[in-house]
Design a protein around this motif. Structure first.
Motif, PDB file in Angstrom:
ATOM      1  N   ALA A  70       0.836  -1.208   0.000  1.00 33.87           N
ATOM      2  CA  ALA A  70       0.000   0.000   0.000  1.00 33.87           C
ATOM      3  C   ALA A  70       0.870   1.256   0.000  1.00 33.87           C
ATOM      4  N   PHE A  71       1.922   1.240   0.803  1.00 34.90           N
ATOM      5  CA  PHE A  71       2.827   2.393   0.863  1.00 34.90           C
ATOM      6  C   PHE A  71       3.481   2.646  -0.493  1.00 34.90           C
ATOM      7  N   ARG A  72       3.977   1.603  -1.126  1.00 36.02           N
ATOM      8  CA  ARG A  72       4.689   1.764  -2.390  1.00 36.02           C
ATOM      9  C   ARG A  72       3.760   2.179  -3.521  1.00 36.02           C
ATOM     10  N   ARG A  73       2.512   1.730  -3.458  1.00 32.25           N
ATOM     11  CA  ARG A  73       1.549   2.176  -4.468  1.00 32.25           C
ATOM     12  C   ARG A  73       1.318   3.681  -4.370  1.00 32.25           C
ATOM     13  N   ARG A  74       1.183   4.177  -3.139  1.00 33.14           N
ATOM     14  CA  ARG A  74       0.978   5.618  -2.958  1.00 33.14           C
ATOM     15  C   ARG A  74       2.228   6.405  -3.348  1.00 33.14           C
ATOM     16  N   MET A  75       3.384   5.859  -3.051  1.00 32.33           N
ATOM     17  CA  MET A  75       4.624   6.525  -3.456  1.00 32.33           C
ATOM     18  C   MET A  75       4.733   6.566  -4.977  1.00 32.33           C
ATOM     19  N   ALA A  76       4.379   5.473  -5.632  1.00 34.35           N
ATOM     20  CA  ALA A  76       4.449   5.433  -7.094  1.00 34.35           C
ATOM     21  C   ALA A  76       3.426   6.361  -7.728  1.00 34.35           C
ATOM     22  N   ASP A  77       2.364   6.667  -6.993  1.00 34.93           N
ATOM     23  CA  ASP A  77       1.304   7.538  -7.503  1.00 34.93           C
ATOM     24  C   ASP A  77       1.567   9.004  -7.151  1.00 34.93           C
ATOM     25  N   GLY A  78       2.825   9.363  -7.085  1.00 38.34           N
ATOM     26  CA  GLY A  78       3.187  10.760  -6.875  1.00 38.34           C
ATOM     27  C   GLY A  78       3.900  11.051  -5.579  1.00 38.34           C
ATOM     28  N   GLY A  79       3.777  10.180  -4.591  1.00 35.18           N
ATOM     29  CA  GLY A  79       4.389  10.447  -3.299  1.00 35.18           C
ATOM     30  C   GLY A  79       5.903  10.512  -3.348  1.00 35.18           C
ATOM     31  N   LEU A  80       6.498   9.755  -4.279  1.00 35.18           N
ATOM     32  CA  LEU A  80       7.949   9.687  -4.349  1.00 35.18           C
ATOM     33  C   LEU A  80       8.577  11.039  -4.648  1.00 35.18           C
ATOM     34  N   VAL A  81       7.923  11.810  -5.492  1.00 35.63           N
ATOM     35  CA  VAL A  81       8.500  13.109  -5.878  1.00 35.63           C
ATOM     36  C   VAL A  81       7.664  14.274  -5.340  1.00 35.63           C
ATOM     37  N   ASP A  82       6.825  14.008  -4.330  1.00 36.99           N
ATOM     38  CA  ASP A  82       6.087  15.077  -3.653  1.00 36.99           C
ATOM     39  C   ASP A  82       7.028  15.676  -2.610  1.00 36.99           C
ATOM     40  N   SER A  83       8.015  16.407  -3.097  1.00 39.06           N
ATOM     41  CA  SER A  83       9.080  16.916  -2.250  1.00 39.06           C
ATOM     42  C   SER A  83       9.693  18.139  -2.912  1.00 39.06           C
ATOM     43  N   THR A  84      10.623  18.766  -2.220  1.00 41.89           N
ATOM     44  CA  THR A  84      11.365  19.894  -2.784  1.00 41.89           C
ATOM     45  C   THR A  84      12.822  19.776  -2.369  1.00 41.89           C
ATOM     46  N   LEU A  85      13.707  20.319  -3.176  1.00 37.80           N
ATOM     47  CA  LEU A  85      15.084  20.469  -2.727  1.00 37.80           C
ATOM     48  C   LEU A  85      15.116  21.565  -1.664  1.00 37.80           C
ATOM     49  N   TYR A  86      15.893  21.360  -0.610  1.00 35.51           N
ATOM     50  CA  TYR A  86      16.064  22.442   0.350  1.00 35.51           C
ATOM     51  C   TYR A  86      16.700  23.641  -0.355  1.00 35.51           C
ATOM     52  N   PRO A  87      16.258  24.851  -0.032  1.00 32.31           N
ATOM     53  CA  PRO A  87      16.828  26.037  -0.676  1.00 32.31           C
ATOM     54  C   PRO A  87      18.352  26.071  -0.544  1.00 32.31           C
ATOM     55  N   GLY A  88      19.021  26.274  -1.663  1.00 34.86           N
ATOM     56  CA  GLY A  88      20.475  26.343  -1.676  1.00 34.86           C
ATOM     57  C   GLY A  88      21.170  25.041  -2.002  1.00 34.86           C
ATOM     58  N   ILE A  89      20.429  23.926  -1.967  1.00 32.61           N
ATOM     59  CA  ILE A  89      21.062  22.628  -2.212  1.00 32.61           C
ATOM     60  C   ILE A  89      21.534  22.492  -3.661  1.00 32.61           C
ATOM     61  N   ALA A  90      20.695  22.868  -4.622  1.00 32.17           N
ATOM     62  CA  ALA A  90      21.089  22.726  -6.025  1.00 32.17           C
ATOM     63  C   ALA A  90      22.368  23.510  -6.310  1.00 32.17           C
ATOM     64  N   GLN A  91      22.440  24.724  -5.763  1.00 37.19           N
ATOM     65  CA  GLN A  91      23.633  25.548  -5.963  1.00 37.19           C
ATOM     66  C   GLN A  91      24.847  24.924  -5.285  1.00 37.19           C
ATOM     67  N   LEU A  92      24.676  24.417  -4.077  1.00 34.41           N
ATOM     68  CA  LEU A  92      25.783  23.797  -3.350  1.00 34.41           C
ATOM     69  C   LEU A  92      26.325  22.593  -4.119  1.00 34.41           C
ATOM     70  N   ILE A  93      25.437  21.724  -4.585  1.00 33.36           N
ATOM     71  CA  ILE A  93      25.874  20.530  -5.317  1.00 33.36           C
ATOM     72  C   ILE A  93      26.605  20.936  -6.593  1.00 33.36           C
ATOM     73  N   ALA A  94      26.073  21.930  -7.295  1.00 36.05           N
ATOM     74  CA  ALA A  94      26.720  22.395  -8.526  1.00 36.05           C
ATOM     75  C   ALA A  94      28.107  22.947  -8.236  1.00 36.05           C
ATOM     76  N   GLU A  95      28.231  23.745  -7.200  1.00 33.26           N
ATOM     77  CA  GLU A  95      29.529  24.360  -6.875  1.00 33.26           C
ATOM     78  C   GLU A  95      30.551  23.306  -6.474  1.00 33.26           C
ATOM     79  N   LEU A  96      30.127  22.338  -5.670  1.00 38.08           N
ATOM     80  CA  LEU A  96      31.042  21.275  -5.263  1.00 38.08           C
ATOM     81  C   LEU A  96      31.511  20.465  -6.469  1.00 38.08           C
ATOM     82  N   ASP A  97      30.574  20.113  -7.335  1.00 37.05           N
ATOM     83  CA  ASP A  97      30.912  19.345  -8.526  1.00 37.05           C
ATOM     84  C   ASP A  97      31.859  20.130  -9.432  1.00 37.05           C
ATOM     85  N   GLU A  98      31.574  21.398  -9.620  1.00 32.19           N
ATOM     86  CA  GLU A  98      32.396  22.216 -10.514  1.00 32.19           C
ATOM     87  C   GLU A  98      33.783  22.491  -9.939  1.00 32.19           C
ATOM     88  N   ARG A  99      33.913  22.367  -8.602  1.00 37.90           N
ATOM     89  CA  ARG A  99      35.236  22.470  -7.985  1.00 37.90           C
ATOM     90  C   ARG A  99      36.023  21.179  -8.124  1.00 37.90           C
TER      91      ARG A  99
END
Length: 219
Positions: A70-99
């Protein structure tokens, strides 16, 4: 702190996935006819594998199988990506990778879900490896997953750092001889991370970025 490579937890560290996870857990309880726990209880479930949590709650193997479906069905029906990146994370990951800092993900999510979430946020090219649980892996220790992430970076454990928000991340890093950074903005909180023995604890993504850049950060 200036590690040669960095391993990140996913839920509560890179992504704020509480909304989707809690909705899926509530759906699971309704689907199997269990009384709904409080939100505080459900928040404590975020981190370790759900199969481990349910077993510790005294559920039988058959009950666990039904609940997980039941849990996995709900996750597959949108729950898995019902989230957000914490503010600043995308920039941090990009900067670390580019370094040129090698990065990896280690999460208690099952492998295919870990890959799907990282792909959803278009972060996959930034990581040397994305590692989740494999079949048969349960329990609170995350050491096997973190070890696979370390292998994808191909550096000694002592030269890496594990970044996570729960005791599982910190204790498993210690098990492998790896320093750790606890992120108190996630789901565990500062008290849990300090009690687990995190090498450092930060309260925000900005503090995390400064620490990983070698700047002095209090806490």
């Amino acid at each position: 702190m200036n590690p040669s490579g960095i391993i990140f937890d996913l839920d509560g560290t890179l992504t704020d996935s509480k909304r989707g996870l809690l909705a899926s857990l509530r759906h699971m309880h309704d689907a199997v006819g269990w009384e709904q726990p409080t939100e505080d209880v459900l928040l404590r479930w975020l981190g370790p594998p759900l199969v481990t949590v349910l077993a510790e709650e005294g559920r039988t193997p058959d009950e666990i199988d039904t609940a997980l479906l039941a849990f996995r069905r709900r996750m597959a029906d949108g729950g898995l990506v019902d989230s957000t990146l914490y503010p600043g994370i995308a920039q941090l990951i990009a900067e670390l990778d580019e370094r040129g800092t090698p990065l990896a993900v280690a999460t208690h999510k099952i492998q295919r879900d870990a890959e799907a979430v990282v792909e959803h946020y278009a972060l996959r090219p930034r990581f040397r490896g994305v590692h989740g649980r494999l079949d048969g892996e349960a329990g609170h220790s995350k050491a096997e997953v973190i070890a696979r992430a370390a292998a994808s970076i191909d550096l000694p454990h002592a030269q890496l750092v594990m970044v996570g928000d729960r005791v599982n991340d910190i204790a498993s890093a210690h098990e492998l001889g790896m320093p750790s950074i606890g992120v108190a903005y996630g789901y565990g909180g500062r008290d849990e991370l300090e009690a687990a023995g995190a090498t450092r604890v930060v309260d925000s993504v900005d503090e995390l970025a400064a620490l990983l850049a070698g700047e002095r950060v209090s806490g």
